[in-house]
Design an enzyme around this catalytic site. Structure first.
Site, PDB file in Angstrom:
ATOM      1  N   ASP A 230      -9.367   4.736  -7.830  1.00  0.00           N
ATOM      2  CA  ASP A 230      -8.083   4.713  -7.129  1.00  0.00           C
ATOM      3  C   ASP A 230      -8.278   5.434  -5.791  1.00  0.00           C
ATOM      4  OD1 ASP A 230      -5.400   4.201  -6.678  1.00  0.00           O
ATOM      5  OD2 ASP A 230      -4.655   5.327  -8.400  1.00  0.00           O
TER       6      ASP A 230
ATOM      7  N   HIS B 239      -6.689   0.335  -6.555  1.00  0.00           N
ATOM      8  CA  HIS B 239      -5.592   0.803  -5.690  1.00  0.00           C
ATOM      9  C   HIS B 239      -4.913  -0.353  -4.960  1.00  0.00           C
ATOM     10  CE1 HIS B 239      -3.251   3.227  -2.929  1.00  0.00           C
ATOM     11  NE2 HIS B 239      -3.764   2.552  -1.926  1.00  0.00           N
TER      12      HIS B 239
ATOM     13  N   HIS C 122      -4.915  10.353  -9.564  1.00  0.00           N
ATOM     14  CA  HIS C 122      -3.826  11.262  -9.159  1.00  0.00           C
ATOM     15  C   HIS C 122      -2.967  11.601 -10.372  1.00  0.00           C
ATOM     16  CE1 HIS C 122      -1.277   7.758  -9.505  1.00  0.00           C
ATOM     17  NE2 HIS C 122      -2.232   7.103  -8.881  1.00  0.00           N
TER      18      HIS C 122
ATOM     19  N   HIS D  33       2.485   9.624  -8.970  1.00  0.00           N
ATOM     20  CA  HIS D  33       3.240   8.453  -9.436  1.00  0.00           C
ATOM     21  C   HIS D  33       2.527   7.906 -10.662  1.00  0.00           C
ATOM     22  CE1 HIS D  33       0.119   6.452  -7.003  1.00  0.00           C
ATOM     23  NE2 HIS D  33       0.336   5.372  -7.736  1.00  0.00           N
TER      24      HIS D  33
END
Ligand SMILES: [Zn+2]
Length: 272
Positions: free
Chosen positions: A8, A60, A104, A116
């Protein structure tokens, strides 16, 4: 030894905001090079410690960020979207371990760069009552195939999420987030050493990692930012309403739960 890398962008070391990683953004081309460089560092360390086959899945946004012309030729790249299994397209029982690069923290985490969970409209995604980051959701899909997650890189809270949700993968903190759009970042020489140290630990202990397996039926609970999105998610047969913005689906197994989550994302896009 065959390894699967899902990469990502929010958790790549130089990245602090969407201004850098939205395709077409001011710094996007630079961000792509930074992402490719970190993936290469992980690929090269894996090869050094005995990996013989490496599949990298670009995970991503449009999933065509990694620059193939700069990728280590020993790795194969899955590029583009949509893909049915999204961030985990390509995973199956033939792999020995999974590595997450540039990941993340889950939605709602403080001091986490661009926190998120799959989409900004997802307030939370729970599996059997436990809130999941993308690492938790994706790691369970690897677990469905009996494959463990051995490694994750990102900010300190991406690592914290992975440690809470998975069976203790090696975590490499490549930057220290101070907010959603700010972090202490470091020149790549420093980041490279951290990644290499983490990869050495993961690869030397590769036989010891345990897959994260959800046995039996699985309850998926998803909260969305707008009630109209929950209404669309309810179109999936068997889905029930918990409250105005929250739906629940009881799946026969984890693959079924993940597929329904993906379908919910498709059904709820574009609703305002
Ligand atoms: Zn992303």
């Amino acid at each position: 030894m065959k390894i699967f890398i899902s990469a990502d962008m929010e958790g790549i070391s130089g990245i602090v905001s969407m201004e850098q990683i939205d395709p077409g953004a001011r710094d996007y081309e630079r961000a792509r090079r930074m992402m490719t460089r970190e993936v290469n560092t992980v690929v090269e360390a894996a090869l050094e410690y005995g990996a013989t086959e490496i599949v990298v899945n670009d995970s991503h946004d449009n999933m065509d960020n990694i620059l193939i012309e700069e990728l280590n030729p020993k790795a194969a790249l899955i590029s583009g979207s949509p893909k049915p299994l999204s961030m985990m397209q390509g995973i199956d029982e033939s792999f020995d371990a999974v590595f997450f690069v540039g990941y993340h923290a889950r939605a709602g985490t403080a001091q986490a760069v661009v926190d998120h969970t799959y989409a900004f409209r997802v307030i939370s995604a729970k599996i059997n009552g436990k809130p999941m980051s993308e690492a938790g959701l994706n790691g369970r899909l690897a677990g469905y195939f009996g494959v463990p997650v051995a490694f994750l890189s990102g900010d300190q809270n991406a690592v914290a999420c992975a440690k809470q949700e998975l069976n203790n993968p090696v975590g490499v903190v490549v930057k220290e987030a101070v907010g959603r759009n700010a972090a202490m970042i470091h020149p790549f020489d420093v980041v490279k050493e951290r990644l290499r140290a983490g990869m050495a630990e993961a690869m030397k202990n590769i036989k010891t990692f345990e897959p994260t397996v959800e046995k039996g039926s699985v309850e998926l609970e998803v909260s969305l930012s707008i009630s109209g999105m929950a209404d669309m998610a309810l179109l999936i047969p068997g889905t029930i309403k918990k409250d105005g913005r929250t739906v629940i689906y009881t799946a026969k197994d984890y693959m079924d739960a993940y597929r329904v989550f993906r379908a919910m994302l498709v059904l709820t896009s574009g609703i305002r």
